[in-house]
Structure formats: structure tokens, C-alpha cells
Design a protein around this motif. Structure first.
Motif, mmCIF file in Angstrom:
data_model
loop_
_atom_site.group_PDB
_atom_site.id
_atom_site.type_symbol
_atom_site.label_atom_id
_atom_site.label_comp_id
_atom_site.label_asym_id
_atom_site.label_seq_id
_atom_site.Cartn_x
_atom_site.Cartn_y
_atom_site.Cartn_z
ATOM 1 N N VAL A 133 -4.070 -17.634 4.839
ATOM 2 C CA VAL A 133 -3.339 -17.839 3.527
ATOM 3 C C VAL A 133 -3.839 -18.882 2.803
ATOM 4 O O VAL A 133 -4.043 -18.546 1.589
ATOM 5 C CB VAL A 133 -1.674 -18.455 3.496
ATOM 6 C CG1 VAL A 133 -1.056 -18.641 1.967
ATOM 7 C CG2 VAL A 133 -0.678 -17.340 4.312
ATOM 8 N N THR A 134 -4.368 -19.913 3.293
ATOM 9 C CA THR A 134 -5.542 -20.392 2.720
ATOM 10 C C THR A 134 -6.633 -19.363 2.551
ATOM 11 O O THR A 134 -7.376 -20.404 0.744
ATOM 12 C CB THR A 134 -5.910 -21.783 3.672
ATOM 13 O OG1 THR A 134 -4.964 -22.724 4.228
ATOM 14 C CG2 THR A 134 -7.606 -22.502 3.159
ATOM 15 N N GLN A 135 -7.182 -19.286 3.177
ATOM 16 C CA GLN A 135 -8.342 -18.090 1.685
ATOM 17 C C GLN A 135 -7.745 -16.927 1.324
ATOM 18 O O GLN A 135 -8.785 -16.811 0.174
ATOM 19 C CB GLN A 135 -9.004 -17.184 3.457
ATOM 20 C CG GLN A 135 -9.481 -18.086 4.260
ATOM 21 C CD GLN A 135 -11.185 -18.702 3.600
ATOM 22 O OE1 GLN A 135 -11.762 -17.879 3.032
ATOM 23 N NE2 GLN A 135 -11.371 -20.398 4.267
ATOM 24 N N LEU A 136 -6.527 -16.402 1.697
ATOM 25 C CA LEU A 136 -5.715 -15.877 0.006
ATOM 26 C C LEU A 136 -5.452 -16.227 -1.170
ATOM 27 O O LEU A 136 -6.044 -16.092 -2.192
ATOM 28 C CB LEU A 136 -4.853 -14.986 0.468
ATOM 29 C CG LEU A 136 -5.235 -14.526 1.477
ATOM 30 C CD1 LEU A 136 -3.696 -13.484 2.157
ATOM 31 C CD2 LEU A 136 -5.583 -13.047 1.086
ATOM 32 N N ALA A 137 -5.648 -17.825 -0.791
ATOM 33 C CA ALA A 137 -5.587 -18.667 -2.141
ATOM 34 C C ALA A 137 -6.930 -18.724 -2.878
ATOM 35 O O ALA A 137 -6.420 -18.629 -3.736
ATOM 36 C CB ALA A 137 -4.338 -19.402 -1.783
ATOM 37 N N ALA A 138 -8.098 -19.224 -1.945
ATOM 38 C CA ALA A 138 -9.113 -18.973 -2.434
ATOM 39 C C ALA A 138 -9.840 -17.921 -3.385
ATOM 40 O O ALA A 138 -9.715 -18.348 -4.544
ATOM 41 C CB ALA A 138 -10.257 -19.792 -1.671
ATOM 42 N N ILE A 139 -9.692 -17.054 -2.381
ATOM 43 C CA ILE A 139 -9.941 -15.422 -3.207
ATOM 44 C C ILE A 139 -9.066 -15.792 -4.583
ATOM 45 O O ILE A 139 -9.947 -15.179 -5.446
ATOM 46 C CB ILE A 139 -9.083 -14.573 -2.338
ATOM 47 C CG1 ILE A 139 -10.122 -14.281 -1.004
ATOM 48 C CG2 ILE A 139 -9.395 -12.934 -2.901
ATOM 49 C CD1 ILE A 139 -9.869 -13.521 0.189
ATOM 50 N N GLY A 140 -7.938 -15.643 -4.429
ATOM 51 C CA GLY A 140 -6.922 -15.518 -6.130
ATOM 52 C C GLY A 140 -7.707 -16.398 -7.185
ATOM 53 O O GLY A 140 -7.797 -16.063 -8.256
ATOM 54 N N LYS A 141 -7.856 -18.213 -6.634
ATOM 55 C CA LYS A 141 -8.676 -18.401 -7.327
ATOM 56 C C LYS A 141 -10.115 -18.195 -7.953
ATOM 57 O O LYS A 141 -9.873 -18.243 -9.239
ATOM 58 C CB LYS A 141 -8.889 -19.994 -6.955
ATOM 59 C CG LYS A 141 -6.809 -20.750 -6.703
ATOM 60 C CD LYS A 141 -7.917 -21.382 -6.436
ATOM 61 C CE LYS A 141 -6.189 -23.006 -5.960
ATOM 62 N NZ LYS A 141 -6.336 -23.817 -5.442
ATOM 63 N N ALA A 142 -10.636 -17.416 -6.648
ATOM 64 C CA ALA A 142 -12.356 -17.176 -7.218
ATOM 65 C C ALA A 142 -11.940 -15.865 -8.169
ATOM 66 O O ALA A 142 -12.622 -16.032 -9.324
ATOM 67 C CB ALA A 142 -12.793 -16.678 -6.542
ATOM 68 N N VAL A 143 -11.329 -14.923 -7.872
ATOM 69 C CA VAL A 143 -10.936 -13.791 -9.209
ATOM 70 C C VAL A 143 -9.479 -14.318 -10.590
ATOM 71 O O VAL A 143 -10.950 -14.251 -10.817
ATOM 72 C CB VAL A 143 -9.887 -12.565 -8.474
ATOM 73 C CG1 VAL A 143 -9.330 -11.872 -9.775
ATOM 74 C CG2 VAL A 143 -10.373 -12.411 -7.536
ATOM 75 N N ASP A 144 -8.285 -15.477 -10.620
ATOM 76 C CA ASP A 144 -9.119 -15.233 -12.111
ATOM 77 C C ASP A 144 -9.199 -16.482 -12.503
ATOM 78 O O ASP A 144 -9.622 -16.381 -13.447
ATOM 79 C CB ASP A 144 -7.895 -16.596 -11.395
ATOM 80 C CG ASP A 144 -6.655 -16.734 -10.668
ATOM 81 O OD1 ASP A 144 -5.663 -14.788 -11.158
ATOM 82 O OD2 ASP A 144 -5.201 -16.840 -10.698
ATOM 83 N N ARG A 145 -10.596 -17.226 -11.900
ATOM 84 C CA ARG A 145 -11.751 -17.821 -12.640
ATOM 85 C C ARG A 145 -12.887 -16.822 -13.877
ATOM 86 O O ARG A 145 -13.543 -17.299 -14.633
ATOM 87 C CB ARG A 145 -12.410 -18.970 -11.722
ATOM 88 C CG ARG A 145 -11.663 -20.199 -11.123
ATOM 89 C CD ARG A 145 -12.930 -21.325 -10.932
ATOM 90 N NE ARG A 145 -11.943 -22.322 -10.242
ATOM 91 C CZ ARG A 145 -12.384 -23.422 -10.377
ATOM 92 N NH1 ARG A 145 -13.650 -24.220 -11.112
ATOM 93 N NH2 ARG A 145 -11.923 -24.908 -10.429
ATOM 94 N N ALA A 146 -13.136 -15.732 -12.778
ATOM 95 C CA ALA A 146 -13.570 -14.689 -13.104
ATOM 96 C C ALA A 146 -13.360 -14.230 -14.447
ATOM 97 O O ALA A 146 -14.140 -14.099 -15.396
ATOM 98 C CB ALA A 146 -13.299 -13.143 -12.093
ATOM 99 N N GLY A 147 -11.561 -13.913 -14.412
ATOM 100 C CA GLY A 147 -11.206 -13.348 -15.634
ATOM 101 C C GLY A 147 -11.058 -14.259 -16.243
ATOM 102 O O GLY A 147 -10.915 -13.861 -17.876
ATOM 103 N N PHE A 148 -11.346 -15.302 -16.409
ATOM 104 C CA PHE A 148 -11.395 -16.838 -17.596
ATOM 105 C C PHE A 148 -12.368 -16.664 -18.184
ATOM 106 O O PHE A 148 -12.357 -16.657 -19.254
ATOM 107 C CB PHE A 148 -10.302 -18.065 -17.081
ATOM 108 C CG PHE A 148 -9.167 -18.188 -17.081
ATOM 109 C CD1 PHE A 148 -8.527 -17.621 -17.737
ATOM 110 C CD2 PHE A 148 -8.389 -18.140 -15.456
ATOM 111 C CE1 PHE A 148 -6.798 -17.698 -17.894
ATOM 112 C CE2 PHE A 148 -7.046 -18.336 -15.059
ATOM 113 C CZ PHE A 148 -6.304 -17.906 -16.836
ATOM 114 N N THR A 149 -13.469 -16.715 -17.201
ATOM 115 C CA THR A 149 -14.797 -16.582 -17.327
ATOM 116 C C THR A 149 -15.344 -15.208 -18.588
ATOM 117 O O THR A 149 -16.150 -15.489 -19.462
ATOM 118 C CB THR A 149 -15.784 -17.012 -17.011
ATOM 119 O OG1 THR A 149 -15.612 -17.654 -15.817
ATOM 120 C CG2 THR A 149 -17.313 -16.548 -17.530
ATOM 121 N N LEU A 150 -14.277 -14.404 -18.072
ATOM 122 C CA LEU A 150 -14.582 -13.503 -19.074
ATOM 123 C C LEU A 150 -14.297 -13.685 -20.643
ATOM 124 O O LEU A 150 -15.365 -13.459 -21.686
ATOM 125 C CB LEU A 150 -14.113 -12.331 -18.426
ATOM 126 C CG LEU A 150 -14.957 -11.651 -17.612
ATOM 127 C CD1 LEU A 150 -14.426 -10.210 -16.339
ATOM 128 C CD2 LEU A 150 -16.472 -10.946 -17.492
#
Length: 87
Positions: free
Chosen positions: A39-56
Motif C-alpha cells: 500500500v505504501t508503494q501504491l500511494a507513492a505511485i498515485g502521488k506520482a501520477v497525480d503530480r504528472a497530471g498537475f504538471t500537465l
């Protein structure tokens, strides 16, 4: 609105890293690792994907402001909707 691929290199890097992390999570599940670790890794993945979207979205806003043009207001409205879909 089209964005400059050169400006999006950090987004691609972030998404490739998340892609690798997903493979790691699959391996963790197959290896029977602890739920907490997965779950810790899944949370990190979710944050990374969210940041990618916000950066776009951020890149789009900056591009619209810098370039102006007739469609800028329409583009900003669309970008606002995209931002809210991420929030």
C-alpha cells in the motif's frame, strides 16, 4: 491545446518511474509481501501520477498565458476543468 513535448520531459520521466513502480508492486504481491509495504508503494505511485497530471495542467496554463491568442480563455476554462478533475 497542444503542449511542447520538450516541456513535458519531466512528466514522461515521472510516469516512466511510476510504470516501473507498478511492476515492482505486482512482484511484491506475487512474492506475498506485507500489505503495508504494498500500500505504501501504491500511494507513492498515485502521488506520482497525480503530480504528472498537475504538471500537465500547469504547463498548459503557462503556455496559454505566455502565448495569449484568441483561444486562450477557452483553453483556460478547459484547463480549469482538468485541474478540478485531478483535485
Amino acid at each position: 491545446m497542444k503542449l511542447d513535448p520538450e516541456e513535458l520531459k519531466p512528466v514522461i520521466t515521472r510516469l516512466r518511474r511510476a510504470q516501473g513502480q507498478i511492476g515492482g508492486v505486482i512482484a511484491m504481491i506475487e512474492d506475498g509481501r506485507e500489505c503495508r509495504d504494498i500500500v505504501t508503494q501504491l500511494a507513492a505511485i498515485g502521488k506520482a501520477v497525480d503530480r504528472a497530471g498537475f504538471t500537465l495542467v500547469s504547463t498548459g496554463v503557462r503556455s496559454c498565458i505566455a502565448n495569449g491568442g484568441e483561444d486562450c480563455e477557452e483553453d483556460l476554462a478547459g484547463l480549469e476543468k482538468l485541474f478540478l478533475s485531478l483535485a
